[in-house]
Structures are given as structure tokens and as C-alpha cells.
Design a protein around this motif. Structure first.
Motif, PDB file in Angstrom:
ATOM      1  N   PRO A  58       0.827  -1.199   0.000  1.00  0.00           N
ATOM      2  CA  PRO A  58       0.000   0.000   0.000  1.00  0.00           C
ATOM      3  C   PRO A  58       0.865   1.256   0.000  1.00  0.00           C
ATOM      4  CG  PRO A  58      -0.175  -1.170   2.098  1.00  0.00           C
ATOM      5  CD  PRO A  58       0.705  -1.985   1.219  1.00  0.00           C
ATOM      6  N   VAL A  59       0.363   2.302  -0.659  1.00  0.00           N
ATOM      7  CA  VAL A  59       1.079   3.572  -0.752  1.00  0.00           C
ATOM      8  C   VAL A  59       0.157   4.645  -0.206  1.00  0.00           C
ATOM      9  CG1 VAL A  59       2.007   5.277  -2.373  1.00  0.00           C
ATOM     10  CG2 VAL A  59       2.428   2.857  -2.776  1.00  0.00           C
ATOM     11  N   ARG A  60       0.695   5.574   0.584  1.00  0.00           N
ATOM     12  CA  ARG A  60      -0.127   6.657   1.109  1.00  0.00           C
ATOM     13  C   ARG A  60      -0.532   7.578  -0.051  1.00  0.00           C
ATOM     14  NH1 ARG A  60       0.150  10.802   5.252  1.00  0.00           N
ATOM     15  NH2 ARG A  60       1.915  11.621   4.119  1.00  0.00           N
ATOM     16  N   ALA A  61      -1.825   7.868  -0.148  1.00  0.00           N
ATOM     17  CA  ALA A  61      -2.340   8.639  -1.275  1.00  0.00           C
ATOM     18  C   ALA A  61      -1.679  10.007  -1.339  1.00  0.00           C
ATOM     19  CB  ALA A  61      -3.851   8.784  -1.156  1.00  0.00           C
ATOM     20  N   ASP A  62      -1.251  10.362  -2.554  1.00  0.00           N
ATOM     21  CA  ASP A  62      -0.588  11.638  -2.796  1.00  0.00           C
ATOM     22  C   ASP A  62      -1.449  12.434  -3.773  1.00  0.00           C
ATOM     23  OD1 ASP A  62       1.387  13.445  -2.450  1.00  0.00           O
ATOM     24  OD2 ASP A  62       2.929  12.387  -3.591  1.00  0.00           O
ATOM     25  N   ALA A  63      -0.846  13.440  -4.439  1.00  0.00           N
ATOM     26  CA  ALA A  63      -1.599  14.217  -5.426  1.00  0.00           C
ATOM     27  C   ALA A  63      -2.038  13.310  -6.570  1.00  0.00           C
ATOM     28  CB  ALA A  63      -0.728  15.345  -5.957  1.00  0.00           C
ATOM     29  N   PRO A  64      -3.247  13.529  -7.129  1.00  0.00           N
ATOM     30  CA  PRO A  64      -3.709  12.669  -8.223  1.00  0.00           C
ATOM     31  C   PRO A  64      -2.858  12.823  -9.483  1.00  0.00           C
ATOM     32  CG  PRO A  64      -5.351  14.360  -7.690  1.00  0.00           C
ATOM     33  CD  PRO A  64      -4.233  14.534  -6.723  1.00  0.00           C
ATOM     34  N   LEU A  65      -2.735  11.722 -10.222  1.00  0.00           N
ATOM     35  CA  LEU A  65      -2.011  11.733 -11.492  1.00  0.00           C
ATOM     36  C   LEU A  65      -3.008  11.874 -12.632  1.00  0.00           C
ATOM     37  CD1 LEU A  65       0.450   8.730 -11.032  1.00  0.00           C
ATOM     38  CD2 LEU A  65       0.991  11.158 -10.882  1.00  0.00           C
ATOM     39  N   THR A  66      -2.553  12.454 -13.733  1.00  0.00           N
ATOM     40  CA  THR A  66      -3.349  12.497 -14.957  1.00  0.00           C
ATOM     41  C   THR A  66      -2.613  11.686 -16.021  1.00  0.00           C
ATOM     42  OG1 THR A  66      -2.214  14.444 -15.798  1.00  0.00           O
ATOM     43  CG2 THR A  66      -4.142  14.829 -14.399  1.00  0.00           C
ATOM     44  N   PRO A  67      -3.345  11.239 -17.074  1.00  0.00           N
ATOM     45  CA  PRO A  67      -2.660  10.489 -18.149  1.00  0.00           C
ATOM     46  C   PRO A  67      -1.492  11.275 -18.738  1.00  0.00           C
ATOM     47  CG  PRO A  67      -5.029  10.254 -18.369  1.00  0.00           C
ATOM     48  CD  PRO A  67      -4.799  11.248 -17.257  1.00  0.00           C
ATOM     49  N   ALA A  68      -1.628  12.627 -18.779  1.00  0.00           N
ATOM     50  CA  ALA A  68      -0.551  13.441 -19.354  1.00  0.00           C
ATOM     51  C   ALA A  68       0.722  13.357 -18.511  1.00  0.00           C
ATOM     52  CB  ALA A  68      -1.009  14.894 -19.474  1.00  0.00           C
ATOM     53  N   ASP A  69       0.575  13.164 -17.193  1.00  0.00           N
ATOM     54  CA  ASP A  69       1.740  13.078 -16.304  1.00  0.00           C
ATOM     55  C   ASP A  69       2.675  11.951 -16.698  1.00  0.00           C
ATOM     56  OD1 ASP A  69       1.178  15.202 -14.667  1.00  0.00           O
ATOM     57  OD2 ASP A  69      -0.038  14.024 -13.283  1.00  0.00           O
ATOM     58  N   VAL A  70       2.107  10.855 -17.216  1.00  0.00           N
ATOM     59  CA  VAL A  70       2.930   9.699 -17.568  1.00  0.00           C
ATOM     60  C   VAL A  70       3.014   9.514 -19.080  1.00  0.00           C
ATOM     61  CG1 VAL A  70       2.563   8.478 -15.399  1.00  0.00           C
ATOM     62  CG2 VAL A  70       0.944   8.152 -17.261  1.00  0.00           C
ATOM     63  N   GLY A  71       2.569  10.533 -19.833  1.00  0.00           N
ATOM     64  CA  GLY A  71       2.646  10.461 -21.290  1.00  0.00           C
ATOM     65  C   GLY A  71       1.755   9.393 -21.885  1.00  0.00           C
ATOM     66  N   SER A  72       0.592   9.151 -21.252  1.00  0.00           N
ATOM     67  CA  SER A  72      -0.304   8.112 -21.748  1.00  0.00           C
ATOM     68  C   SER A  72      -1.296   8.692 -22.745  1.00  0.00           C
ATOM     69  CB  SER A  72      -1.075   7.490 -20.582  1.00  0.00           C
ATOM     70  OG  SER A  72      -2.133   6.697 -21.089  1.00  0.00           O
ATOM     71  N   PRO A  73      -1.413   8.083 -23.922  1.00  0.00           N
ATOM     72  CA  PRO A  73      -2.394   8.567 -24.904  1.00  0.00           C
ATOM     73  C   PRO A  73      -3.812   8.126 -24.558  1.00  0.00           C
ATOM     74  CG  PRO A  73      -1.207   6.698 -25.801  1.00  0.00           C
ATOM     75  CD  PRO A  73      -0.630   6.953 -24.436  1.00  0.00           C
ATOM     76  N   VAL A  74      -3.987   7.167 -23.658  1.00  0.00           N
ATOM     77  CA  VAL A  74      -5.335   6.702 -23.302  1.00  0.00           C
ATOM     78  C   VAL A  74      -5.669   7.188 -21.897  1.00  0.00           C
ATOM     79  CG1 VAL A  74      -5.220   4.685 -24.791  1.00  0.00           C
ATOM     80  CG2 VAL A  74      -4.480   4.500 -22.437  1.00  0.00           C
ATOM     81  N   SER A  75      -6.974   7.335 -21.624  1.00  0.00           N
ATOM     82  CA  SER A  75      -7.387   7.887 -20.341  1.00  0.00           C
ATOM     83  C   SER A  75      -7.399   6.795 -19.280  1.00  0.00           C
ATOM     84  CB  SER A  75      -8.756   8.540 -20.474  1.00  0.00           C
ATOM     85  OG  SER A  75      -9.649   7.638 -21.072  1.00  0.00           O
ATOM     86  N   PHE A  76      -7.406   7.221 -18.022  1.00  0.00           N
ATOM     87  CA  PHE A  76      -7.439   6.287 -16.906  1.00  0.00           C
ATOM     88  C   PHE A  76      -8.850   5.725 -16.736  1.00  0.00           C
ATOM     89  CE2 PHE A  76      -3.645   8.473 -14.636  1.00  0.00           C
ATOM     90  CZ  PHE A  76      -2.782   7.857 -15.512  1.00  0.00           C
ATOM     91  N   GLY A  77      -8.967   4.653 -15.926  1.00  0.00           N
ATOM     92  CA  GLY A  77     -10.255   4.032 -15.694  1.00  0.00           C
ATOM     93  C   GLY A  77     -11.128   4.875 -14.763  1.00  0.00           C
ATOM     94  N   ALA A  78     -12.454   4.699 -14.894  1.00  0.00           N
ATOM     95  CA  ALA A  78     -13.385   5.463 -14.071  1.00  0.00           C
ATOM     96  C   ALA A  78     -13.318   5.026 -12.614  1.00  0.00           C
ATOM     97  CB  ALA A  78     -14.810   5.304 -14.616  1.00  0.00           C
ATOM     98  N   LEU A  79     -13.008   3.761 -12.366  1.00  0.00           N
ATOM     99  CA  LEU A  79     -12.970   3.248 -10.992  1.00  0.00           C
ATOM    100  C   LEU A  79     -11.547   2.989 -10.512  1.00  0.00           C
ATOM    101  CD1 LEU A  79     -15.964   0.751 -10.970  1.00  0.00           C
ATOM    102  CD2 LEU A  79     -15.863   3.095 -10.136  1.00  0.00           C
TER     103      LEU A  79
END
Lengths: 149, 170
Positions: A33-54
């Protein structure tokens, strides 16, 4: 050196290598487990696809990685079996910035993100299927409860 | 020739086609580990010349794997001809780049031992063989890919390729 002490040293060498291997294996694929930090966006990791809704299984791979294709296949199957969960595989072979930002010392490394994109768990090495499913249950279960309110 | 199934969710194009049975390199690593152990034994018992010659032979085999590719290694051919027909099909095929990179790592370690041995530093042969043995043993027994780890660490240190440096300058 006589053959007998030499053979004893060989045995010690084999025993030492076995201990190293067992230590390594005990740490592999564990869902930490990792302590929750600031949310990531797909752009942060250079992902062309969006993250899951859940939730999202965010995998980091390189070209020179024997376990990455197998992990990719496993995580793809897990994501397909869970509606709302996406699998994103990022090739960091040429993304030293990402390897440094996420402190990736081995590939595959997988991060489990919740529905907001916050990192909730981290898995080094080929993941343990049951560990991920358990974590996804927690994640999607709690998200359903929140959405139902 | 097997074809990997289509993966519609894949966002990562693979540069090399996965076409290597991952058990092949592990089979080769098992033979290499035993021979490296023989080198350590010869070195410990004072058979310096025999140890040096055997380590030089192993360095040659590592060079073969590193430059011709892990799939064309002599042990890989033995595996394909004699071992693989007796086994069930592999769960997944592997990109040959990782084991090839690992062969390069083995070449560097054994070559350092050979060069120091030729220079007259006899214990270096045993030490290099012991270091290479640990890596080959972990590969054969635990399926631990030292090449992957080293590649990523070198990449993070900026020691590999211009692309890594260019990204670091962002």
C-alpha cells in the motif's frame, strides 16, 4: 588449496546465491500500500489513453525486460474482467524523467490508481494475481459505495 | 512461427517481435552456472591455467550470445533441438533483447577476469567466475533477470544512449 576446503567454499557460494534468490523472490510481486498523494493524470505519464473510471493499473515497462510482456497480458486480462478498471502500459526505455519521478528501480513496476488517479499501491516485479484482485475489490467496492450515496 | 495474440488495449508498440522461448536462456544459464563453478574450483585448487582457459571459453560463448543474439547461442540450439520438443509449449514468448543484454553483462564480467588472469592476477579469474556464477545461478534457478535491472539502473544514471540524456535535459 586442497580440494576439500575448495569444495566447502563452492558450497558456501551456492548457498549464498540461493539465499539471495530466496530474498529476491520473497519481495517480488507483493502489493504494497502507498499513502495517497496528489492525483495523477494520463498526461503526467505520457499516456495517450485515459485512466479508468474506478481504477487504473499503471504498468511501467522497458524494451529490455523479460517479465513485462507476461505482466502486460495478465494486467490486460484483469482490467478486462473489471468494468471501469483500465490498464495502461508505459514504455520508460527513453523516459528517464518518469523512472526518476516514480523511483522505478526495476521493471515491471505497477502502480494501482484509484478513481481519482491517486496512487494507492505499488508492485515491484511480476505481480501476484490474487494481490491485485484483492486490491481492486477494495478500490471498486469503496468507489461504488461513494457513487451510490 | 507463433504469432502473439492481438492486444487492443496495448499502448506500447514492441520494437522486436517476441520469438524466444524464455526457458531457452534459463537452460543455457544452468549449463553456464555449472561450468563457472568448475572455473572457481580450478582457480581455488591452484589450476590457474585450466581455470583461465575455461573462463576464456565461457567468455567466448557469452560473446556469441551477446553479438549473435540469445536465440542463436549454441546452448539455445541444443535447447531447441533436444529439450523443447519434450516440453509443453511455453506460456508466452519473450523478446530476445533482454537475454541478449544479459549475455553482454556476462561477457563484460568474464572478460575482466580473463584480462586480469592473463596479466598475472590469478585470483581475479576465480572472483570473476564466482560473480558470473551468482548471476547465472539466479537466472537458471529463480528466473531473475539481472540484465533488466542493470539496463534500467544504467538508463537512470544516464549512461545509455542519447535518448536518455535528451529526456533528462527537459
Amino acid at each position: 588449496m586442497n580440494p576439500i576446503p575448495a569444495l566447502s567454499l563452492l558450497l558456501a557460494l551456492v548457498a549464498g546465491a540461493t539465499v539471495l534468490g530466496l530474498l529476491w523472490r520473497a519481495r517480488q510481486g507483493r502489493t504494497a500500500p502507498v499513502r495517497a498523494d496528489a492525483p495523477l493524470t494520463p498526461a503526467d505519464v505520457g499516456s495517450p489513453v485515459s485512466f479508468g473510471a474506478l481504477g487504473t493499473l499503471l504498468q511501467f515497462s522497458t524494451d529490455h525486460c523479460a517479465r513485462c510482456p507476461g505482466t502486460h497480458a495478465l494486467l490486460t486480462r484483469l482490467a478486462e474482467s473489471r468494468p471501469g478498471v483500465a490498464h495502461v502500459d508505459i514504455d520508460i526505455t527513453h523516459r528517464r524523467d518518469l523512472a526518476n519521478r516514480f523511483g522505478i528501480m526495476q521493471t515491471p513496476t505497477t502502480l494501482i490508481l484509484d478513481e481519482t488517479g491517486r496512487v494507492r499501491a505499488r508492485i515491484g516485479g511480476a505481480p501476484n494475481r490474487a494481490g491485485i484482485l484483492e486490491h481492486l475489490d477494495d478500490l471498486t467496492g469503496s468507489a461504488h459505495v461513494r457513487l451510490a450515496r | 512461427m507463433s504469432v502473439s495474440p492481438a492486444e487492443p488495449r496495448s499502448v506500447k508498440p514492441r520494437t522486436a517481435r517476441p520469438d524466444l522461448d524464455p526457458r531457452g536462456p534459463r537452460f543455457g544459464a544452468a549449463i553456464t552456472a555449472v561450468l563457472l563453478l568448475v572455473v572457481v574450483f580450478l582457480s581455488l585448487t591452484g589450476a590457474s591455467v585450466a581455470a583461465l582457459l575455461l573462463l576464456a571459453g565461457l567468455a567466448g560463448l557469452f560473446a556469441w550470445g551477446a553479438f549473435a543474439g540469445a536465440g542463436r547461442h549454441p546452448y539455445g540450439i541444443v535447447f531447441k533441438k533436444l529439450v523443447r520438443p519434450r516440453l509443453a509449449p511455453p506460456a508466452a514468448l519473450e523478446n530476445p533483447a533482454p537475454p541478449t543484454f544479459a549475455q553482454g553483462v556476462g561477457l563484460v564480467v568474464t572478460l575482466v577476469g580473463v584480462v586480469l588472469g592473463v596479466a598475472g592476477i590469478d585470483p581475479a579469474v576465480g572472483v570473476a567466475a564466482a560473480a558470473a556464477f551468482v548471476a547465472a545461478f539466479l537466472n537458471a534457478v529463480f528466473d531473475y533477470c539481472l540484465g533488466c535491472q542493470l539496463y534500467l539502473l544504467l538508463l537512470r544514471a544516464g549512461a545509455l544512449g542519447g535518448a536518455g540524456r535528451a529526456e533528462a535535459g527537459r
